[in-house]
Write an enzyme that holds these catalytic residues in place. Structure first.
Site, PDB file in Angstrom:
ATOM      1  N   CYS A   2     -11.194  52.416 -13.777  1.00 51.82           N
ATOM      2  CA  CYS A   2     -12.634  52.652 -13.811  1.00 51.82           C
ATOM      3  C   CYS A   2     -13.010  53.533 -15.007  1.00 51.82           C
ATOM      4  O   CYS A   2     -12.365  54.532 -15.295  1.00 51.82           O
ATOM      5  CB  CYS A   2     -13.155  53.335 -12.557  1.00 51.82           C
ATOM      6  SG  CYS A   2     -12.855  52.385 -11.075  1.00 51.82           S
ATOM      7  N   ARG A  27     -10.238  50.171 -18.988  1.00 53.44           N
ATOM      8  CA  ARG A  27      -9.922  50.914 -17.766  1.00 53.44           C
ATOM      9  C   ARG A  27     -10.218  50.099 -16.506  1.00 53.44           C
ATOM     10  O   ARG A  27      -9.803  50.456 -15.406  1.00 53.44           O
ATOM     11  CB  ARG A  27     -10.733  52.205 -17.715  1.00 53.44           C
ATOM     12  CG  ARG A  27     -10.483  53.127 -18.874  1.00 53.44           C
ATOM     13  CD  ARG A  27     -11.303  54.372 -18.718  1.00 53.44           C
ATOM     14  NE  ARG A  27     -10.861  55.154 -17.593  1.00 53.44           N
ATOM     15  CZ  ARG A  27      -9.887  56.036 -17.631  1.00 53.44           C
ATOM     16  NH1 ARG A  27      -9.241  56.256 -18.755  1.00 53.44           N
ATOM     17  NH2 ARG A  27      -9.539  56.704 -16.550  1.00 53.44           N
ATOM     18  N   ASN A 100     -14.576  57.440 -10.102  1.00 59.29           N
ATOM     19  CA  ASN A 100     -13.257  56.918 -10.425  1.00 59.29           C
ATOM     20  C   ASN A 100     -12.280  57.641  -9.517  1.00 59.29           C
ATOM     21  O   ASN A 100     -12.237  58.870  -9.527  1.00 59.29           O
ATOM     22  CB  ASN A 100     -12.941  57.200 -11.901  1.00 59.29           C
ATOM     23  CG  ASN A 100     -11.516  56.841 -12.264  1.00 59.29           C
ATOM     24  OD1 ASN A 100     -10.870  56.040 -11.592  1.00 59.29           O
ATOM     25  ND2 ASN A 100     -11.017  57.434 -13.333  1.00 59.29           N
ATOM     26  N   LYS A 484       6.374  42.787 -20.486  1.00 56.34           N
ATOM     27  CA  LYS A 484       5.287  42.443 -21.416  1.00 56.34           C
ATOM     28  C   LYS A 484       4.877  40.989 -21.231  1.00 56.34           C
ATOM     29  O   LYS A 484       3.701  40.656 -21.207  1.00 56.34           O
ATOM     30  CB  LYS A 484       5.800  42.691 -22.837  1.00 56.34           C
ATOM     31  CG  LYS A 484       4.811  43.201 -23.810  1.00 56.34           C
ATOM     32  CD  LYS A 484       4.693  44.690 -23.881  1.00 56.34           C
ATOM     33  CE  LYS A 484       4.332  45.321 -22.580  1.00 56.34           C
ATOM     34  NZ  LYS A 484       4.350  46.765 -22.577  1.00 56.34           N
TER      35      LYS A 484
HETATM   36  C1  AGP Z   1       2.464  48.532 -19.875  1.00 53.29           C
HETATM   37  O1  AGP Z   1       2.243  47.477 -20.699  1.00 53.29           O
HETATM   38  C2  AGP Z   1       1.601  48.752 -18.772  1.00 53.29           C
HETATM   39  N1  AGP Z   1       0.367  48.218 -18.794  1.00 53.29           N
HETATM   40  C3  AGP Z   1       1.950  49.782 -17.730  1.00 53.29           C
HETATM   41  O2  AGP Z   1       3.204  49.434 -17.221  1.00 53.29           O
HETATM   42  C4  AGP Z   1       1.959  51.257 -18.160  1.00 53.29           C
HETATM   43  O3  AGP Z   1       3.019  51.496 -19.035  1.00 53.29           O
HETATM   44  C5  AGP Z   1       2.059  52.133 -16.911  1.00 53.29           C
HETATM   45  O4  AGP Z   1       0.935  51.929 -16.113  1.00 53.29           O
HETATM   46  C6  AGP Z   1       2.211  53.598 -17.231  1.00 53.29           C
HETATM   47  O5  AGP Z   1       1.121  54.087 -17.936  1.00 53.29           O
HETATM   48  P1  AGP Z   1       1.161  55.486 -18.650  1.00 53.29           P
HETATM   49  O6  AGP Z   1       2.163  55.397 -19.745  1.00 53.29           O
HETATM   50  O7  AGP Z   1      -0.234  55.696 -19.164  1.00 53.29           O
HETATM   51  O8  AGP Z   1       1.568  56.497 -17.624  1.00 53.29           O
END
Ligand code: AGP
Length: 607
Positions: A2, A27, A100, A484
Site C-alpha cells: 500500500c 507498493r 497501510n 526471479k
Molecule cells: C524479490 O524479487 C522480491 N520481490 C522479494 O522476494 C523481496 O526480496 C522480499 O520481499 C524481501 O524484501 P526486502 O529486501 O525489501 O526485505
C-alpha cells in the site's frame, strides 16, 4: 504494501496525490483512491485496478482542493474492488482515512464500539474511520489519540476531517511513513519517491508519534500531545533516479544500473586492502560472536545464502541463514555471543523487522544490510551497511541483490580483518576483484550478449516448468534465478542443489523440462558436469551458465552463456545477471506485467 500520499498547501492536492501515487504504485496496485475536502465536505473517489483507472475516472471532474489524502492498495482484508479501495470514511462522511498495515482487532472493535453501524467495505481500515466519528470530541488530535489507544496491529494512518480542514493527521506503528517539508506546504508518503518532485527535505516518524500537517509546517507530538523536536534530513536521491529513463521497464533499467551501483557500494570502503565502514568493531567484539544468524526474506534471503559461504570462508564464524517469517517462531538459540545480520532492500519488511526486534530482545547485536536510509531496519539496528543501490522500483529485485552480495563480501573481509585472520592475501584478491566488477559488468551487458539471452528466453515461452541447478555458490544463484523467473514470468521453476536431483526430483525431468545449469564454481565443476549428464540422459534441454573460456561444457549441453572470468569466489555477482535477463526476456515474450507482477508488492509490510 500500500502506498499513501497526503498533501496540504498551495497546490491542487489532487495533482500532487496522483503524481505521488504514480511513484508508489510498486507498493500495491489493485485499486486506488483519493479524498479531498471541498465545500466543507469530504469527497472521495476510488477505482479498482491500476492508478490509471482512477485518473480516467476523475478526469474532467474539475476536482480541486488544497488538502487531500490518497492511497494505492495491495489487498489484505477484502478482495480488490472499488468499495474496498481506500480512503474509507466514517458513517457521517466527515472523516476519511488511508491505511497501510493491518488492524488486527478490527472485528472486536466493531463489536465493542460500532455494533449498530453500517459498513460499506470488508476492510479492517473502515473501523478506524468509524471510530474517529464515534470518539470525536471537537478536537481532531485528541480523538486520534483515543482511537490509537484501542487499535492493535500495524499501521501507517493518514486522516482528514471535514470540520478541521486545515490539517492532516498521521501516525504510524510498524509501517513506514516519511514527511516532506515544503515552503507553505507539507507532504506525507509511504516512501521517498512520492516526495521527490516537490521536496528533498524530510523527517522520519517514530512509532507512536502523532504528526499534524498544516500549510505552515509539520508538528510532531507524543502521545500526550506534547511537541517533539525533529531533525530534518536531506534526501540525496534525485527524482530521475526513480524514473524509467528510456528503458521499457524499471527492471531492465535496474539490471543495467548494476555496474554503476557496484561502484557506489564499494566507494570509500576500501583503503590499502582494508575495509572500513561507518562503525568500528573491535577485535574483542568480533571474537565475542561465536555464531551469526542471517535473517531475511525472498531475494534478500538468497543473498544471505551467499553471505553464509562468504563469512564462513573468510572469518571462520559459523553462520545460519534463516527465513525471517520462520525465525522467531522457532525459539532460535541466541544471546550476546550471537550477531544477527538482517538483510532487506526496503528496510521495512515486517517479518525481518520482527526478527530484528526478537534478536535485540535476546541481547544480540544486530547488523543491517539495507538500501533505505531512515528505514525501520536501519534505525533499529546497531550497525548498518548500506548497499547504496538507489531506488529500486521494480518488484523483482535485481541491483539490490547484487549489491547485497558486494556488501557481504566487504563485510566478510572486514570481520576477518578485525579478527586478525591469517588470510590477507585472499582478502586482497577479493577486494581487487570487487573493484574490477563495475567495469567487467559494464562490458558484459553488450547488445550481442542481450541478443543471445533473448533468444534463449524465446525458447522458454511455452515452458510449464524450468529447473535451475547448481552446486555450492552456484546453487545459491540458481535459487535466485528460479525465484526471479517465477515472480515475473509465472512459469513454475525450481532450484535444486544438483546432487539432490537423483533423490526424487529427477523423476520430473523430461524433454519438456528445460534445465538451466550454473557451472561457474570451479571447485564443483566436475560434479555439476555429471549432474548435467544425468538430466541430459532424460532428454532435458540444458542451457549452461559458464565462465568465459570454458571449452568443455558446450560439448554436453545445448546452449551456453558465458560470464567474464573473475575471482571465482566473487563470480556469483556476475553469474546472476544472465539469470535476471533470462527472467526479464521470458516474461516479456509472454506478455507479463514485468514491473508489477500479479499478487505481489515491492515492500511487504504485513506478516
Ligand atoms: C524479490 O524479487 C522480491 N520481490 C522479494 O522476494 C523481496 O526480496 C522480499 O520481499 C524481501 O524484501 P526486502 O529486501 O525489501 O526485505
Amino acid at each position: 504494501m500500500c502506498g499513501i500520499v497526503g498533501y496540504i498547501g498551495k497546490r491542487n492536492a489532487v495533482d500532487v496525490m496522483l503524481q505521488g501515487l504514480s511513484k508508489l504504485e510498486y507498493r500495491g496496485y489493485d485499486s486506488s483512491g483519493i479524498a479531498i475536502v471541498a465545500g466543507g465536505d469530504v469527497l472521495v473517489n476510488k477505482a479498482e485496478g491500476k492508478l490509471v483507472n482512477l485518473q480516467n475516472k476523475i478526469d474532467g471532474m474539475g476536482l480541486e482542493s488544497r488538502i487531500g489524502i490518497g492511497h494505492t492498495r495491495w489487498a489484505t482484508h477484502g478482495r480488490p474492488s472499488d468499495y474496498n479501495a481506500h480512503p474509507h470514511t466514517s458513517q457521517n462522511g466527515k472523516f476519511a482515512v488511508v491505511h497501510n498495515g493491518i488492524v488486527e482487532n478490527y472485528l472486536r472493535l466493531k463489536e465493542t464500539y460500532l455494533a449498530d453501524e453500517v459498513f460499506t467495505s470488508e476492510t479492517d481500515t473502515e473501523v478506524v474511520a468509524h471510530l474517529l466519528e464515534k470518539f470525536y470530541n471537537g478536537s481532531f488530535e485528541e480523538t486520534v489519540i483515543k482511537v490509537l489507544d484501542v487499535l492493535e496491529g500495524a499501521y501507517a494512518l493518514v486522516m482528514i476531517c471535514a470540520d478541521e480542514p486545515d490539517k492532516i493527521i498521521a501516525c504510524r506503528k510498524d509501517s513506514p511513513m516519511v514527511l516532506g517539508v515544503g515552503d507553505g506546504e507539507s507532504f506525507i508518503a509511504s516512501d521517498v519517491p512520492a516526495l521527490l518532485a516537490y521536496t528533498r527535505e524530510c523527517m522520519y516518524i517514530e512509532q507512536g508519534e502523532l504528526c499534524v500537517l498544516t500549510q505552515d509546517g509539520i508538528t510532531i507530538k507524543n502521545h500526550n500531545l506534547e511537541v517533539i523536536e525533529k531533525e530534518v534530513h536531506t534526501i540525496e536521491w534525485d527524482a530521475e533516479a526513480a524514473e524509467k529513463d528510456g528503458y521499457e521497464h524499471f527492471m531492465l533499467k535496474e539490471i543495467f544500473e548494476q555496474p554503476t551501483v557496484f561502484k557506489k557500494t564499494i566507494a570509500g570502503r576500501i583503503h590499502n586492502n582494508q575495509v572500513q565502514f561507518d562503525f568500528d568493531l573491535s577485535e574483542a567484539q568480533v571474537n565475542s560472536w561465536n555464531k551469526i544468524y542471517i535473517v531475511a526474506c525472498g531475494t534478500a534471503y538468497h543473498a544471505g545464502l551467499v553471505g553464509k559461504t562468504i563469512i564462513e570462508k573468510l572469518a571462520r564464524i559459523p553462520v545460519e541463514v534463516e527465513i525471517a517469517s520462520e525465525f522467531r517462531y522457532r525459539e532460535p538459540m541466541m544471546d550476546e555471543h550471537t550477531l544477527v545480520i538482517v538483510i532487506s532492500q526496503s528496510g521495512e519488511t515486517a517479518d525481518t523487522v520482527a526478527a530484528l526486534r526478537e534478536a535485540r530482545n535476546n541481547g544480540c547485536k544486530v547488523l543491517a544490510i539495507t538500501n533505505v536510509v531512515g528505514s525501520a531496519i536501519a534505525r533499529e539496528s546497531d550497525y548498518v551497511v548500506y548497499i547504496w543501490a538507489g531506488p529500486e522500483i521494480s518488484v523483482a529485485s535485481t541491483k539490490a541483490y547484487t549489491t547485497m552480495l558486494i556488501a557481504e563480501y566487504l563485510l566478510g573481509v572486514y570481520l576477518a580483518q578485525q579478527k586478525g585472520m591469517d588470510n590477507a592475501e585472499l582478502r586482497a584478491d577479493i577486494l581487487n576483484s570487487l573493484q574490477a566488477l563495475p567495469e567487467v559488468a559494464e562490458k558484459m551487458l553488450s547488445e550481442e550478449y542481450l541478443a543471445r539471452i533473448q533468444s534463449a528466453a524465446d525458447s522458454y515461452k511455452d515452458a510449464n516448468d524450468i529447473f535451475f541447478i547448481g552446486r555450492g555458490l552456484d546453487w545459491a544463484i540458481a535459487l535466485e534465478g528460479s525465484l526471479k523467473l517465477k515472480e515475473i514470468s509465472y512459469i513454475h521453476a525450481e532450484a535444486y542443489a544438483a546432487g539432490e536431483l537423483k533423490h526424487g526430483t529427477l523423476a520430473l525431468v523430461t524433454d519438456e523440462t528445460p534445465v538451466i545449469a550454473i557451472c561457474v564454481q570451479e571447485s564443483t565443476y566436475d560434479k555439476i558436469a555429471s549432474n548435467i549428464k544425468e538430466v541430459k540422459a532424460r532428454e532435458a534441454n540444458v542451457l549452461a551458465i559458464i565462465n568465459d573460456g570454458d571449452e568443455e561444457t558446450h560439448k554436453f549441453v545445448d546452449e551456453t552463456i558465458a560470464i567474464p572470468r573473475i575471482h571465482n569466489f566473487v563470480a556469483p555477482v556476475l553469474a546472476v545477471i544472465p539469470l535476471q535477463l533470462i527472467s526479464y526476456y521470458t516474461a516479456k515474450v509472454r506478455g507479463c506485467e514485468i514491473d508489477q507482477p500479479r499478487n505481489l508488492a515491492k515492500s511487504v509490510t504485513v506478516e
